[in-house]
Design an enzyme around this catalytic site. Structure first.
Site, short mmCIF file in Angstrom:
data_model
loop_
_atom_site.label_atom_id
_atom_site.label_comp_id
_atom_site.label_asym_id
_atom_site.label_seq_id
_atom_site.Cartn_x
_atom_site.Cartn_y
_atom_site.Cartn_z
N GLY A 55 -31.79 -18.93 -45.41
CA GLY A 55 -31.41 -17.60 -45.24
C GLY A 55 -31.85 -16.72 -46.11
O GLY A 55 -32.61 -17.23 -47.05
N CYS A 82 -33.12 -25.25 -48.06
CA CYS A 82 -33.42 -23.83 -48.77
C CYS A 82 -32.03 -23.09 -49.43
O CYS A 82 -31.40 -23.72 -50.12
CB CYS A 82 -34.28 -22.99 -47.75
N TYR A 83 -31.71 -22.10 -48.56
CA TYR A 83 -30.53 -21.44 -49.31
C TYR A 83 -29.33 -22.29 -49.15
O TYR A 83 -28.61 -22.25 -50.26
CB TYR A 83 -30.39 -20.14 -48.38
N HIS A 172 -38.54 -26.84 -45.97
CA HIS A 172 -37.93 -26.68 -44.58
C HIS A 172 -38.41 -27.74 -43.74
O HIS A 172 -39.59 -27.97 -43.47
CB HIS A 172 -38.55 -25.42 -43.91
N GLU A 174 -37.64 -28.96 -40.96
CA GLU A 174 -37.55 -28.68 -39.59
C GLU A 174 -38.86 -28.02 -39.03
O GLU A 174 -39.02 -27.98 -37.75
CB GLU A 174 -36.27 -27.60 -39.25
N SER A 226 -33.25 -17.47 -8.12
CA SER A 226 -34.57 -16.77 -8.27
C SER A 226 -35.70 -17.67 -8.12
O SER A 226 -36.93 -17.04 -7.92
CB SER A 226 -34.68 -16.13 -9.57
N GLY A 227 -35.63 -18.97 -8.34
CA GLY A 227 -36.66 -19.75 -8.56
C GLY A 227 -37.39 -19.86 -9.80
O GLY A 227 -38.17 -20.71 -9.93
N GLY A 228 -36.82 -19.32 -10.79
CA GLY A 228 -37.21 -19.46 -12.10
C GLY A 228 -36.60 -20.76 -12.62
O GLY A 228 -35.65 -21.67 -11.89
N VAL A 229 -36.88 -21.19 -13.98
CA VAL A 229 -36.67 -22.56 -14.16
C VAL A 229 -34.84 -22.72 -14.37
O VAL A 229 -34.23 -23.77 -13.86
CB VAL A 229 -37.13 -22.87 -15.75
N ASP A 230 -34.49 -21.73 -15.09
CA ASP A 230 -33.07 -21.73 -15.39
C ASP A 230 -32.04 -21.72 -14.12
O ASP A 230 -31.26 -22.54 -13.96
CB ASP A 230 -32.47 -20.63 -16.54
N SER A 231 -32.31 -20.82 -13.22
CA SER A 231 -31.48 -20.77 -12.13
C SER A 231 -31.58 -22.08 -11.12
O SER A 231 -30.98 -22.45 -10.56
CB SER A 231 -31.76 -19.56 -11.23
N SER A 232 -33.08 -22.44 -11.09
CA SER A 232 -33.05 -23.62 -10.49
C SER A 232 -32.66 -24.90 -10.80
O SER A 232 -32.04 -25.76 -10.03
CB SER A 232 -34.87 -23.66 -10.16
N LYS A 369 -33.84 -24.30 -23.85
CA LYS A 369 -35.10 -24.32 -22.61
C LYS A 369 -35.70 -25.65 -22.46
O LYS A 369 -35.82 -26.14 -21.46
CB LYS A 369 -36.06 -23.16 -22.91
#
Ligand code: XMP
Length: 513
Positions: A55, A82-83, A172, A174, A226-232, A369
């Site tokens: 942070g 870290c923080y 870090h 990560e 829509s044909g996008g990744v998420d809605s598909s 994603k």
């Protein structure tokens, strides 16, 4: 929620989501919550381990975020980063001060030595580069803690109380710059917390399908595809779960890329669902006729989309659930600032007001994603849909500068298809985050064969970016640009000149309109 879960307590660090993604990459489920959540909520979450993020504050700042010290009495292992490390040290009786210049203040890549008898570093090299970004120093380490990591400048960059399962690192783990950082996180999860690695997309798919079936029962679900990744992926998951109870409405506004409508339809042909493809090209082009102002084009498309969708929804009648492809980064609450802010994000803005439904269902709201893409693969969606680059809702309308005609859109579609084909064939699609062609409204003189031409100029755009807020233009090899240019000018009528866009964002944007 899976049985084994880790809680990432967010103190406003810039890498909070990255930590969560790393944990999930280790096949352990986790959620990010703001540091302000109560002890009761933490108990109810029942974490097998807790990670404190970094942070921007110093723990001794008056307004510095704190955590209920009772969190250390829950018998749950804690990893402070870290923080988060300094916070834990201070809460357990240690002392944190501003580092004196040139002593323990460290930024960037730093050679670090680890005690590999500590569980956090089991099986890892004794020496490696770690990514530091701290201006504070643990002047006194709390009782019960051993020093298990050091650098030239700082004797205590990693501390551990193995009895209680408390670990703190000033660097870090990560970020990719830290060598074996993910292995350290994995050690915390598996060696300290006892994780079994149950979070896999295959398992998730089955659990999610069962949960959707239970929630939906015999109800009807409507989804705007829509044909996008998420809605598909949301559509595929729902199709697998409830089949015919799902209706997907796919509005083809005539502003899609070449063959895109057919590809989307084909991808869903293996499921027995109600797939409604609305051919709305003519009505969209009529509404857009003569309009050249970008924001007006966007508005017209948005409004017309809602109208078309509303008409289709009316034909279907009342539905029980409206499904949306909202994903986890859209719903994570931020721990930064005094008040936790929830970003609410609707993929299809405004729809809920227009459609008669009882409840919203968001089957991807816990996924990042990359996990959504992985789930899409598990569900058998084709790779070209799953790994698709972002494509704006208004589609080619904002890549065809000025007023729109079917003729211009077809020219753009053909040129864009060649561009994408060649980039993929050269393997450059792995290095570029978004690339597309833009049909400028400029004509110029050319010579082809023995004749003079007066045709359109096509611009090629390709950018590298991690967040789409800023972007750099991609350094595509000249030979490849040459091949693309030659093919487009030879194969697509109406274009006689190709330019490559070499502006970054800012000052330009990624799209041209
Ligand atoms: P810009 O052009 O603002 O684009 O640098 C950043 C990212 O957003 C996408 N974009 C849109 N997406 N509707 C969308 O759904 C829009 O109107 C829109 N405009 C830009 C763009 O493709 C890029 O990924």
């Amino acid at each position: 929620m899976p049985r084994q879960s880790v809680l990432v307590l967010d103190f406003g660090g810039q890498y909070n989501q990255l930590i969560a993604r790393r944990v999930r990459e280790c096949n352990v489920y986790c959620e990010v919550k703001p540091y302000t959540i109560s002890l009761e909520e933490i108990r109810a979450f029942d974490p097998m381990g807790i990670i404190f993020t970094g942070g921007p504050n110093s723990v001794y700042d008056e307004k510095a975020p704190h955590v209920d010290p009772a969190v250390f009495t829950l018998g749950v292992p804690v990893l402070g980063i870290c923080y988060g490390c300094q916070l834990m040290a201070q809460a357990l009786g240690g002392e944190v001060t501003a580092a004196q210049a040139d002593t323990a203040r460290e930024y960037g890549k730093t050679e670090t030595y680890y005690d590999t008898t500590c569980k956090l570093f089991h099986g890892l090299p004794e020496k490696g580069i770690s990514w530091m970004s701290h201006g504070d120093y643990m002047a006194k380490v709390p009782e019960g803690f051993a020093l298990v990591g050091r650098t030239e400048a700082c004797p205590n960059v990693a501390i551990a109380d193995e009895k209680r399962g408390f670990y703190g690192v000033q660097y870090h783990p990560e970020v990719n710059h830290t060598e074996h950082g993910v292995d350290m996180i994995r050690n915390f999860l598996y060696e300290v917390c006892g994780a079994k690695g149950e979070w896999t997309m295959g398992d998730y798919k089955n659990t999610a399908i069962a949960a959707i079936r239970e929630k939906v029962g015999g109800g009807k679900v409507l989804l705007a595809l829509s044909g996008g990744v998420d809605s598909s992926v949301a559509a595929a998951l729902l199709a697998e779960a409830v089949g015919k109870q799902l209706t997907c409405v796919f509005v083809d506004h005539g502003l899609l890329r070449k063959d895109e409508g057919d590809e989307v339809e084909a991808a869903f042909s293996k499921w027995d669902l109600n797939f409604v493809r609305v051919d709305a090209e003519t009505r969209f082009l009529l509404k857009l006729a003569g309009e050249s102002e970008p924001e007006r084009k966007r508005k017209i498309i948005g409004e017309e989309f809602i109208r078309v969708f509303e008409e289709e929804a009316k034909k279907i009648g009342a539905v029980d659930f409206l499904a949306q492809g909202t994903i986890y980064p859209d719903v994570i609450e931020s721990g930064a600032g005094d008040a936790a802010v929830i970003k609410s994000h609707h993929n299809v803005g405004g729809l809920p007001d227009y459609v008669d439904f009882k409840e919203i269902i968001e089957p991807l709201r816990l996924l990042f994603k990359d996990e959504v893409r992985q789930l899409g693969r598990e569900l058998g969606l084709p790779e070209y849909l799953v790994s698709r680059q972002p494509f704006p809702g208004p589609g080619l309308a904002i890549r065809c500068i000025g007023d729109l005609t079917k003729e211009k859109l077809d020219i753009l579609r053909d040129a864009d298809a060649i561009y994408r084909q060649e980039i993929a064939a050269a393997g450059e699609d792995k290095n570029i985050n978004q690339y597309f062609a833009v049909l400028t409204n400029t004509r110029s003189v050319g010579v082809m064969g023995d004749g003079r031409t007066y045709d359109y100029t096509l611009a090629l755009r390709a950018v590298t970016t991690s967040d789409f807020m800023t972007a750099d233009w991609a350094r595509i090899p000249y030979e490849l640009l040459d091949k693309i240019s030659t093919r487009i000018v030879n194969e697509v009528g109406g274009i006689n000149r190709i330019v490559y866009d070499i502006t970054s964002k800012p000052p330009a944007t990624i799209e041209w309109e």
